[in-house]
Design an enzyme around this catalytic site. Structure first.
Site, PDB file in Angstrom:
ATOM      1  N   ASP A   1       2.874  -3.258  12.652  1.00 33.03           N
ATOM      2  CA  ASP A   1       1.543  -2.763  12.750  1.00 33.03           C
ATOM      3  C   ASP A   1       0.551  -3.836  13.198  1.00 33.03           C
ATOM      4  OD1 ASP A   1       2.265  -0.386  11.481  1.00 33.03           O
ATOM      5  OD2 ASP A   1       2.210  -1.386   9.443  1.00 33.03           O
TER       6      ASP A   1
ATOM      7  N   ARG B   1      -4.238  -6.349   4.359  1.00 27.13           N
ATOM      8  CA  ARG B   1      -3.479  -6.363   5.294  1.00 27.13           C
ATOM      9  C   ARG B   1      -4.115  -7.081   6.420  1.00 27.13           C
ATOM     10  NH1 ARG B   1       0.900  -2.148   7.342  1.00 27.13           N
ATOM     11  NH2 ARG B   1       1.399  -4.317   7.936  1.00 27.13           N
TER      12      ARG B   1
ATOM     13  N   LEU C   1       1.017  -1.423   0.247  1.00 28.40           N
ATOM     14  CA  LEU C   1       0.247  -0.034  -0.026  1.00 28.40           C
ATOM     15  C   LEU C   1       0.983   1.176   0.053  1.00 28.40           C
ATOM     16  CD1 LEU C   1      -2.551  -0.919   2.899  1.00 28.40           C
ATOM     17  CD2 LEU C   1      -2.979  -0.844   0.381  1.00 28.40           C
TER      18      LEU C   1
ATOM     19  N   CYS D   1       8.971  -0.217  11.783  1.00 22.78           N
ATOM     20  CA  CYS D   1       7.696  -1.173  11.448  1.00 22.78           C
ATOM     21  C   CYS D   1       8.296  -2.690  10.855  1.00 22.78           C
ATOM     22  CB  CYS D   1       7.284  -0.669  10.327  1.00 22.78           C
ATOM     23  SG  CYS D   1       8.279   0.090   9.043  1.00 22.78           S
TER      24      CYS D   1
ATOM     25  N   HIS E   1       2.211   7.087   9.732  1.00 21.33           N
ATOM     26  CA  HIS E   1       1.763   6.609  11.108  1.00 21.33           C
ATOM     27  C   HIS E   1       2.672   7.614  12.175  1.00 21.33           C
ATOM     28  CE1 HIS E   1       1.405   2.082   9.718  1.00 21.33           C
ATOM     29  NE2 HIS E   1       0.385   2.579  10.160  1.00 21.33           N
TER      30      HIS E   1
HETATM   31  N1  LIG Z   1       4.815   1.168  11.002  1.00 18.65           N
HETATM   32  C1  LIG Z   1       4.996   1.245   9.571  1.00 18.65           C
HETATM   33  O1  LIG Z   1       5.619   2.303   9.553  1.00 18.65           O
HETATM   34  N2  LIG Z   1       4.394   0.447   8.573  1.00 18.65           N
HETATM   35  C2  LIG Z   1       4.564   0.831   7.451  1.00 18.65           C
HETATM   36  C3  LIG Z   1       3.608   0.205   6.507  1.00 18.65           C
HETATM   37  C4  LIG Z   1       3.686   0.630   5.201  1.00 18.65           C
HETATM   38  C5  LIG Z   1       2.498  -0.169   4.371  1.00 18.65           C
HETATM   39  N3  LIG Z   1       2.804  -0.047   2.884  1.00 18.65           N
HETATM   40  C6  LIG Z   1       1.387   0.380   4.452  1.00 18.65           C
HETATM   41  O2  LIG Z   1       0.826   1.297   3.884  1.00 18.65           O
HETATM   42  O3  LIG Z   1       0.525  -0.282   5.321  1.00 18.65           O
END
Ligand SMILES: NC(=O)NCCC[C@H](N)C(=O)O
Length: 254
Positions: free
Chosen positions: A67, A86, A19, A247, A162
């Site tokens: 996450d 997700r 995403l 993350c 985030h």
């Molecule tokens: N804790 C984070 O910084 N997570 C990154 C998530 C990136 C992923 N492409 C998203 O948009 O969910």
């Protein structure tokens, strides 16, 4: 605050289709992403036990394991990821945490909360109200952690994916933030302003040692001058899909 364990999850071969919220899509190199992930795990291994959760190759963002869950004391709160693409990421993470003996808590179906929005330092938990997490999520987190009586502070997040994309804590209890992306300064007891966006994201490894992206050399120099031990690691392939050093793991602390 001692780091006891870290959970990680191998990147999906489809990682480049993750995403995107703020960035335009750029091609990523799956072999380089895997090599960067292995380097990251190798560094963590020098400081703690690293546990690899069963990979989820069909889920492009599954490497961003932070996450999916938040651990506080002996409680593991399974978050609620905003996008259906997700949501299947949770199952194996929950199984691993349950196997480690955590008391498992879940959010109500209608609440949203992603681990990247949860910043803990000592007895305070700041929770980002981003496009991914909402007040229902904050309330359910409060209920799940009630036995510990932490101070929970909801924080508006407008310019970053985030909360922890824009602000993280240093070992001395001060905060690192990039002024263009960070939430209002009044929510935190003071910021150190980082010259680079990627410089606002650090993982605490123990003592004065922090891990950060190699994409922020000016922030690295600033932190070293301030007396921190700084370890850097290349993160370019994850930064292209809005990931960062925090993350890629769920840290379990004493
Ligand atoms: N804790 C984070 O910084 N997570 C990154 C998530 C990136 C992923 N492409 C998203 O948009 O969910």
């Amino acid at each position: 605050m001692r780091l006891l364990k870290a959970l990680v999850r191998r990147p999906s071969p489809n990682h480049q289709n993750g995403l995107l919220t703020h960035l335009k899509r750029e091609e990523t190199d799956p072999a380089l992403a895997l090599a960067q992930w292995e380097d990251y795990c190798e560094i963590l291994r020098d400081y703690t036990e690293v546990i690899e959760v069963e990979p989820a190759p069909n889920y492009a963002d599954s490497v961003y394991i932070e996450d999916t869950a938040f651990v506080y004391g002996n409680t593991a709160v399974m978050t609620k990821l905003r996008y259906p693409s997700r949501q299947p990421e949770h199952a194996a993470v929950a199984e691993t945490l349950e196997g480690l003996g955590f008391e498992m808590k879940r959010l109500a179906d209608w609440a949203y909360l992603e681990g990247g929005d949860i910043l803990k330092f000592d007895d305070t938990v700041w929770v980002g109200l981003s496009t991914r997490s909402d007040m229902e999520g904050v309330e359910w987190l409060g209920k799940a952690l009630a036995a510990y009586e932490p101070t929970i502070i909801p924080v508006p997040v407008q310019h970053a994916l985030h909360l922890k994309s824009a602000i993280t804590a240093l070992p001395d209890g001060t905060f690192l933030a990039h002024p263009a992306y960070a939430p209002p300064e009044s929510y935190f007891p003071g910021y150190r302003r980082t010259p680079e966006f990627e410089g606002s994201q650090v993982v605490l490894l123990g003592g004065d040692t922090v891990l950060m992206s190699a994409s922020a050399p000016q922030t690295e120099a600033m932190l070293k001058a301030d007396g921190f031990d700084v370890i850097t690691t290349p993160m370019t392939e994850f930064e292209k899909t809005e990931g960062c050093v925090t993350c890629l793991s769920i840290r379990i602390r004493e």
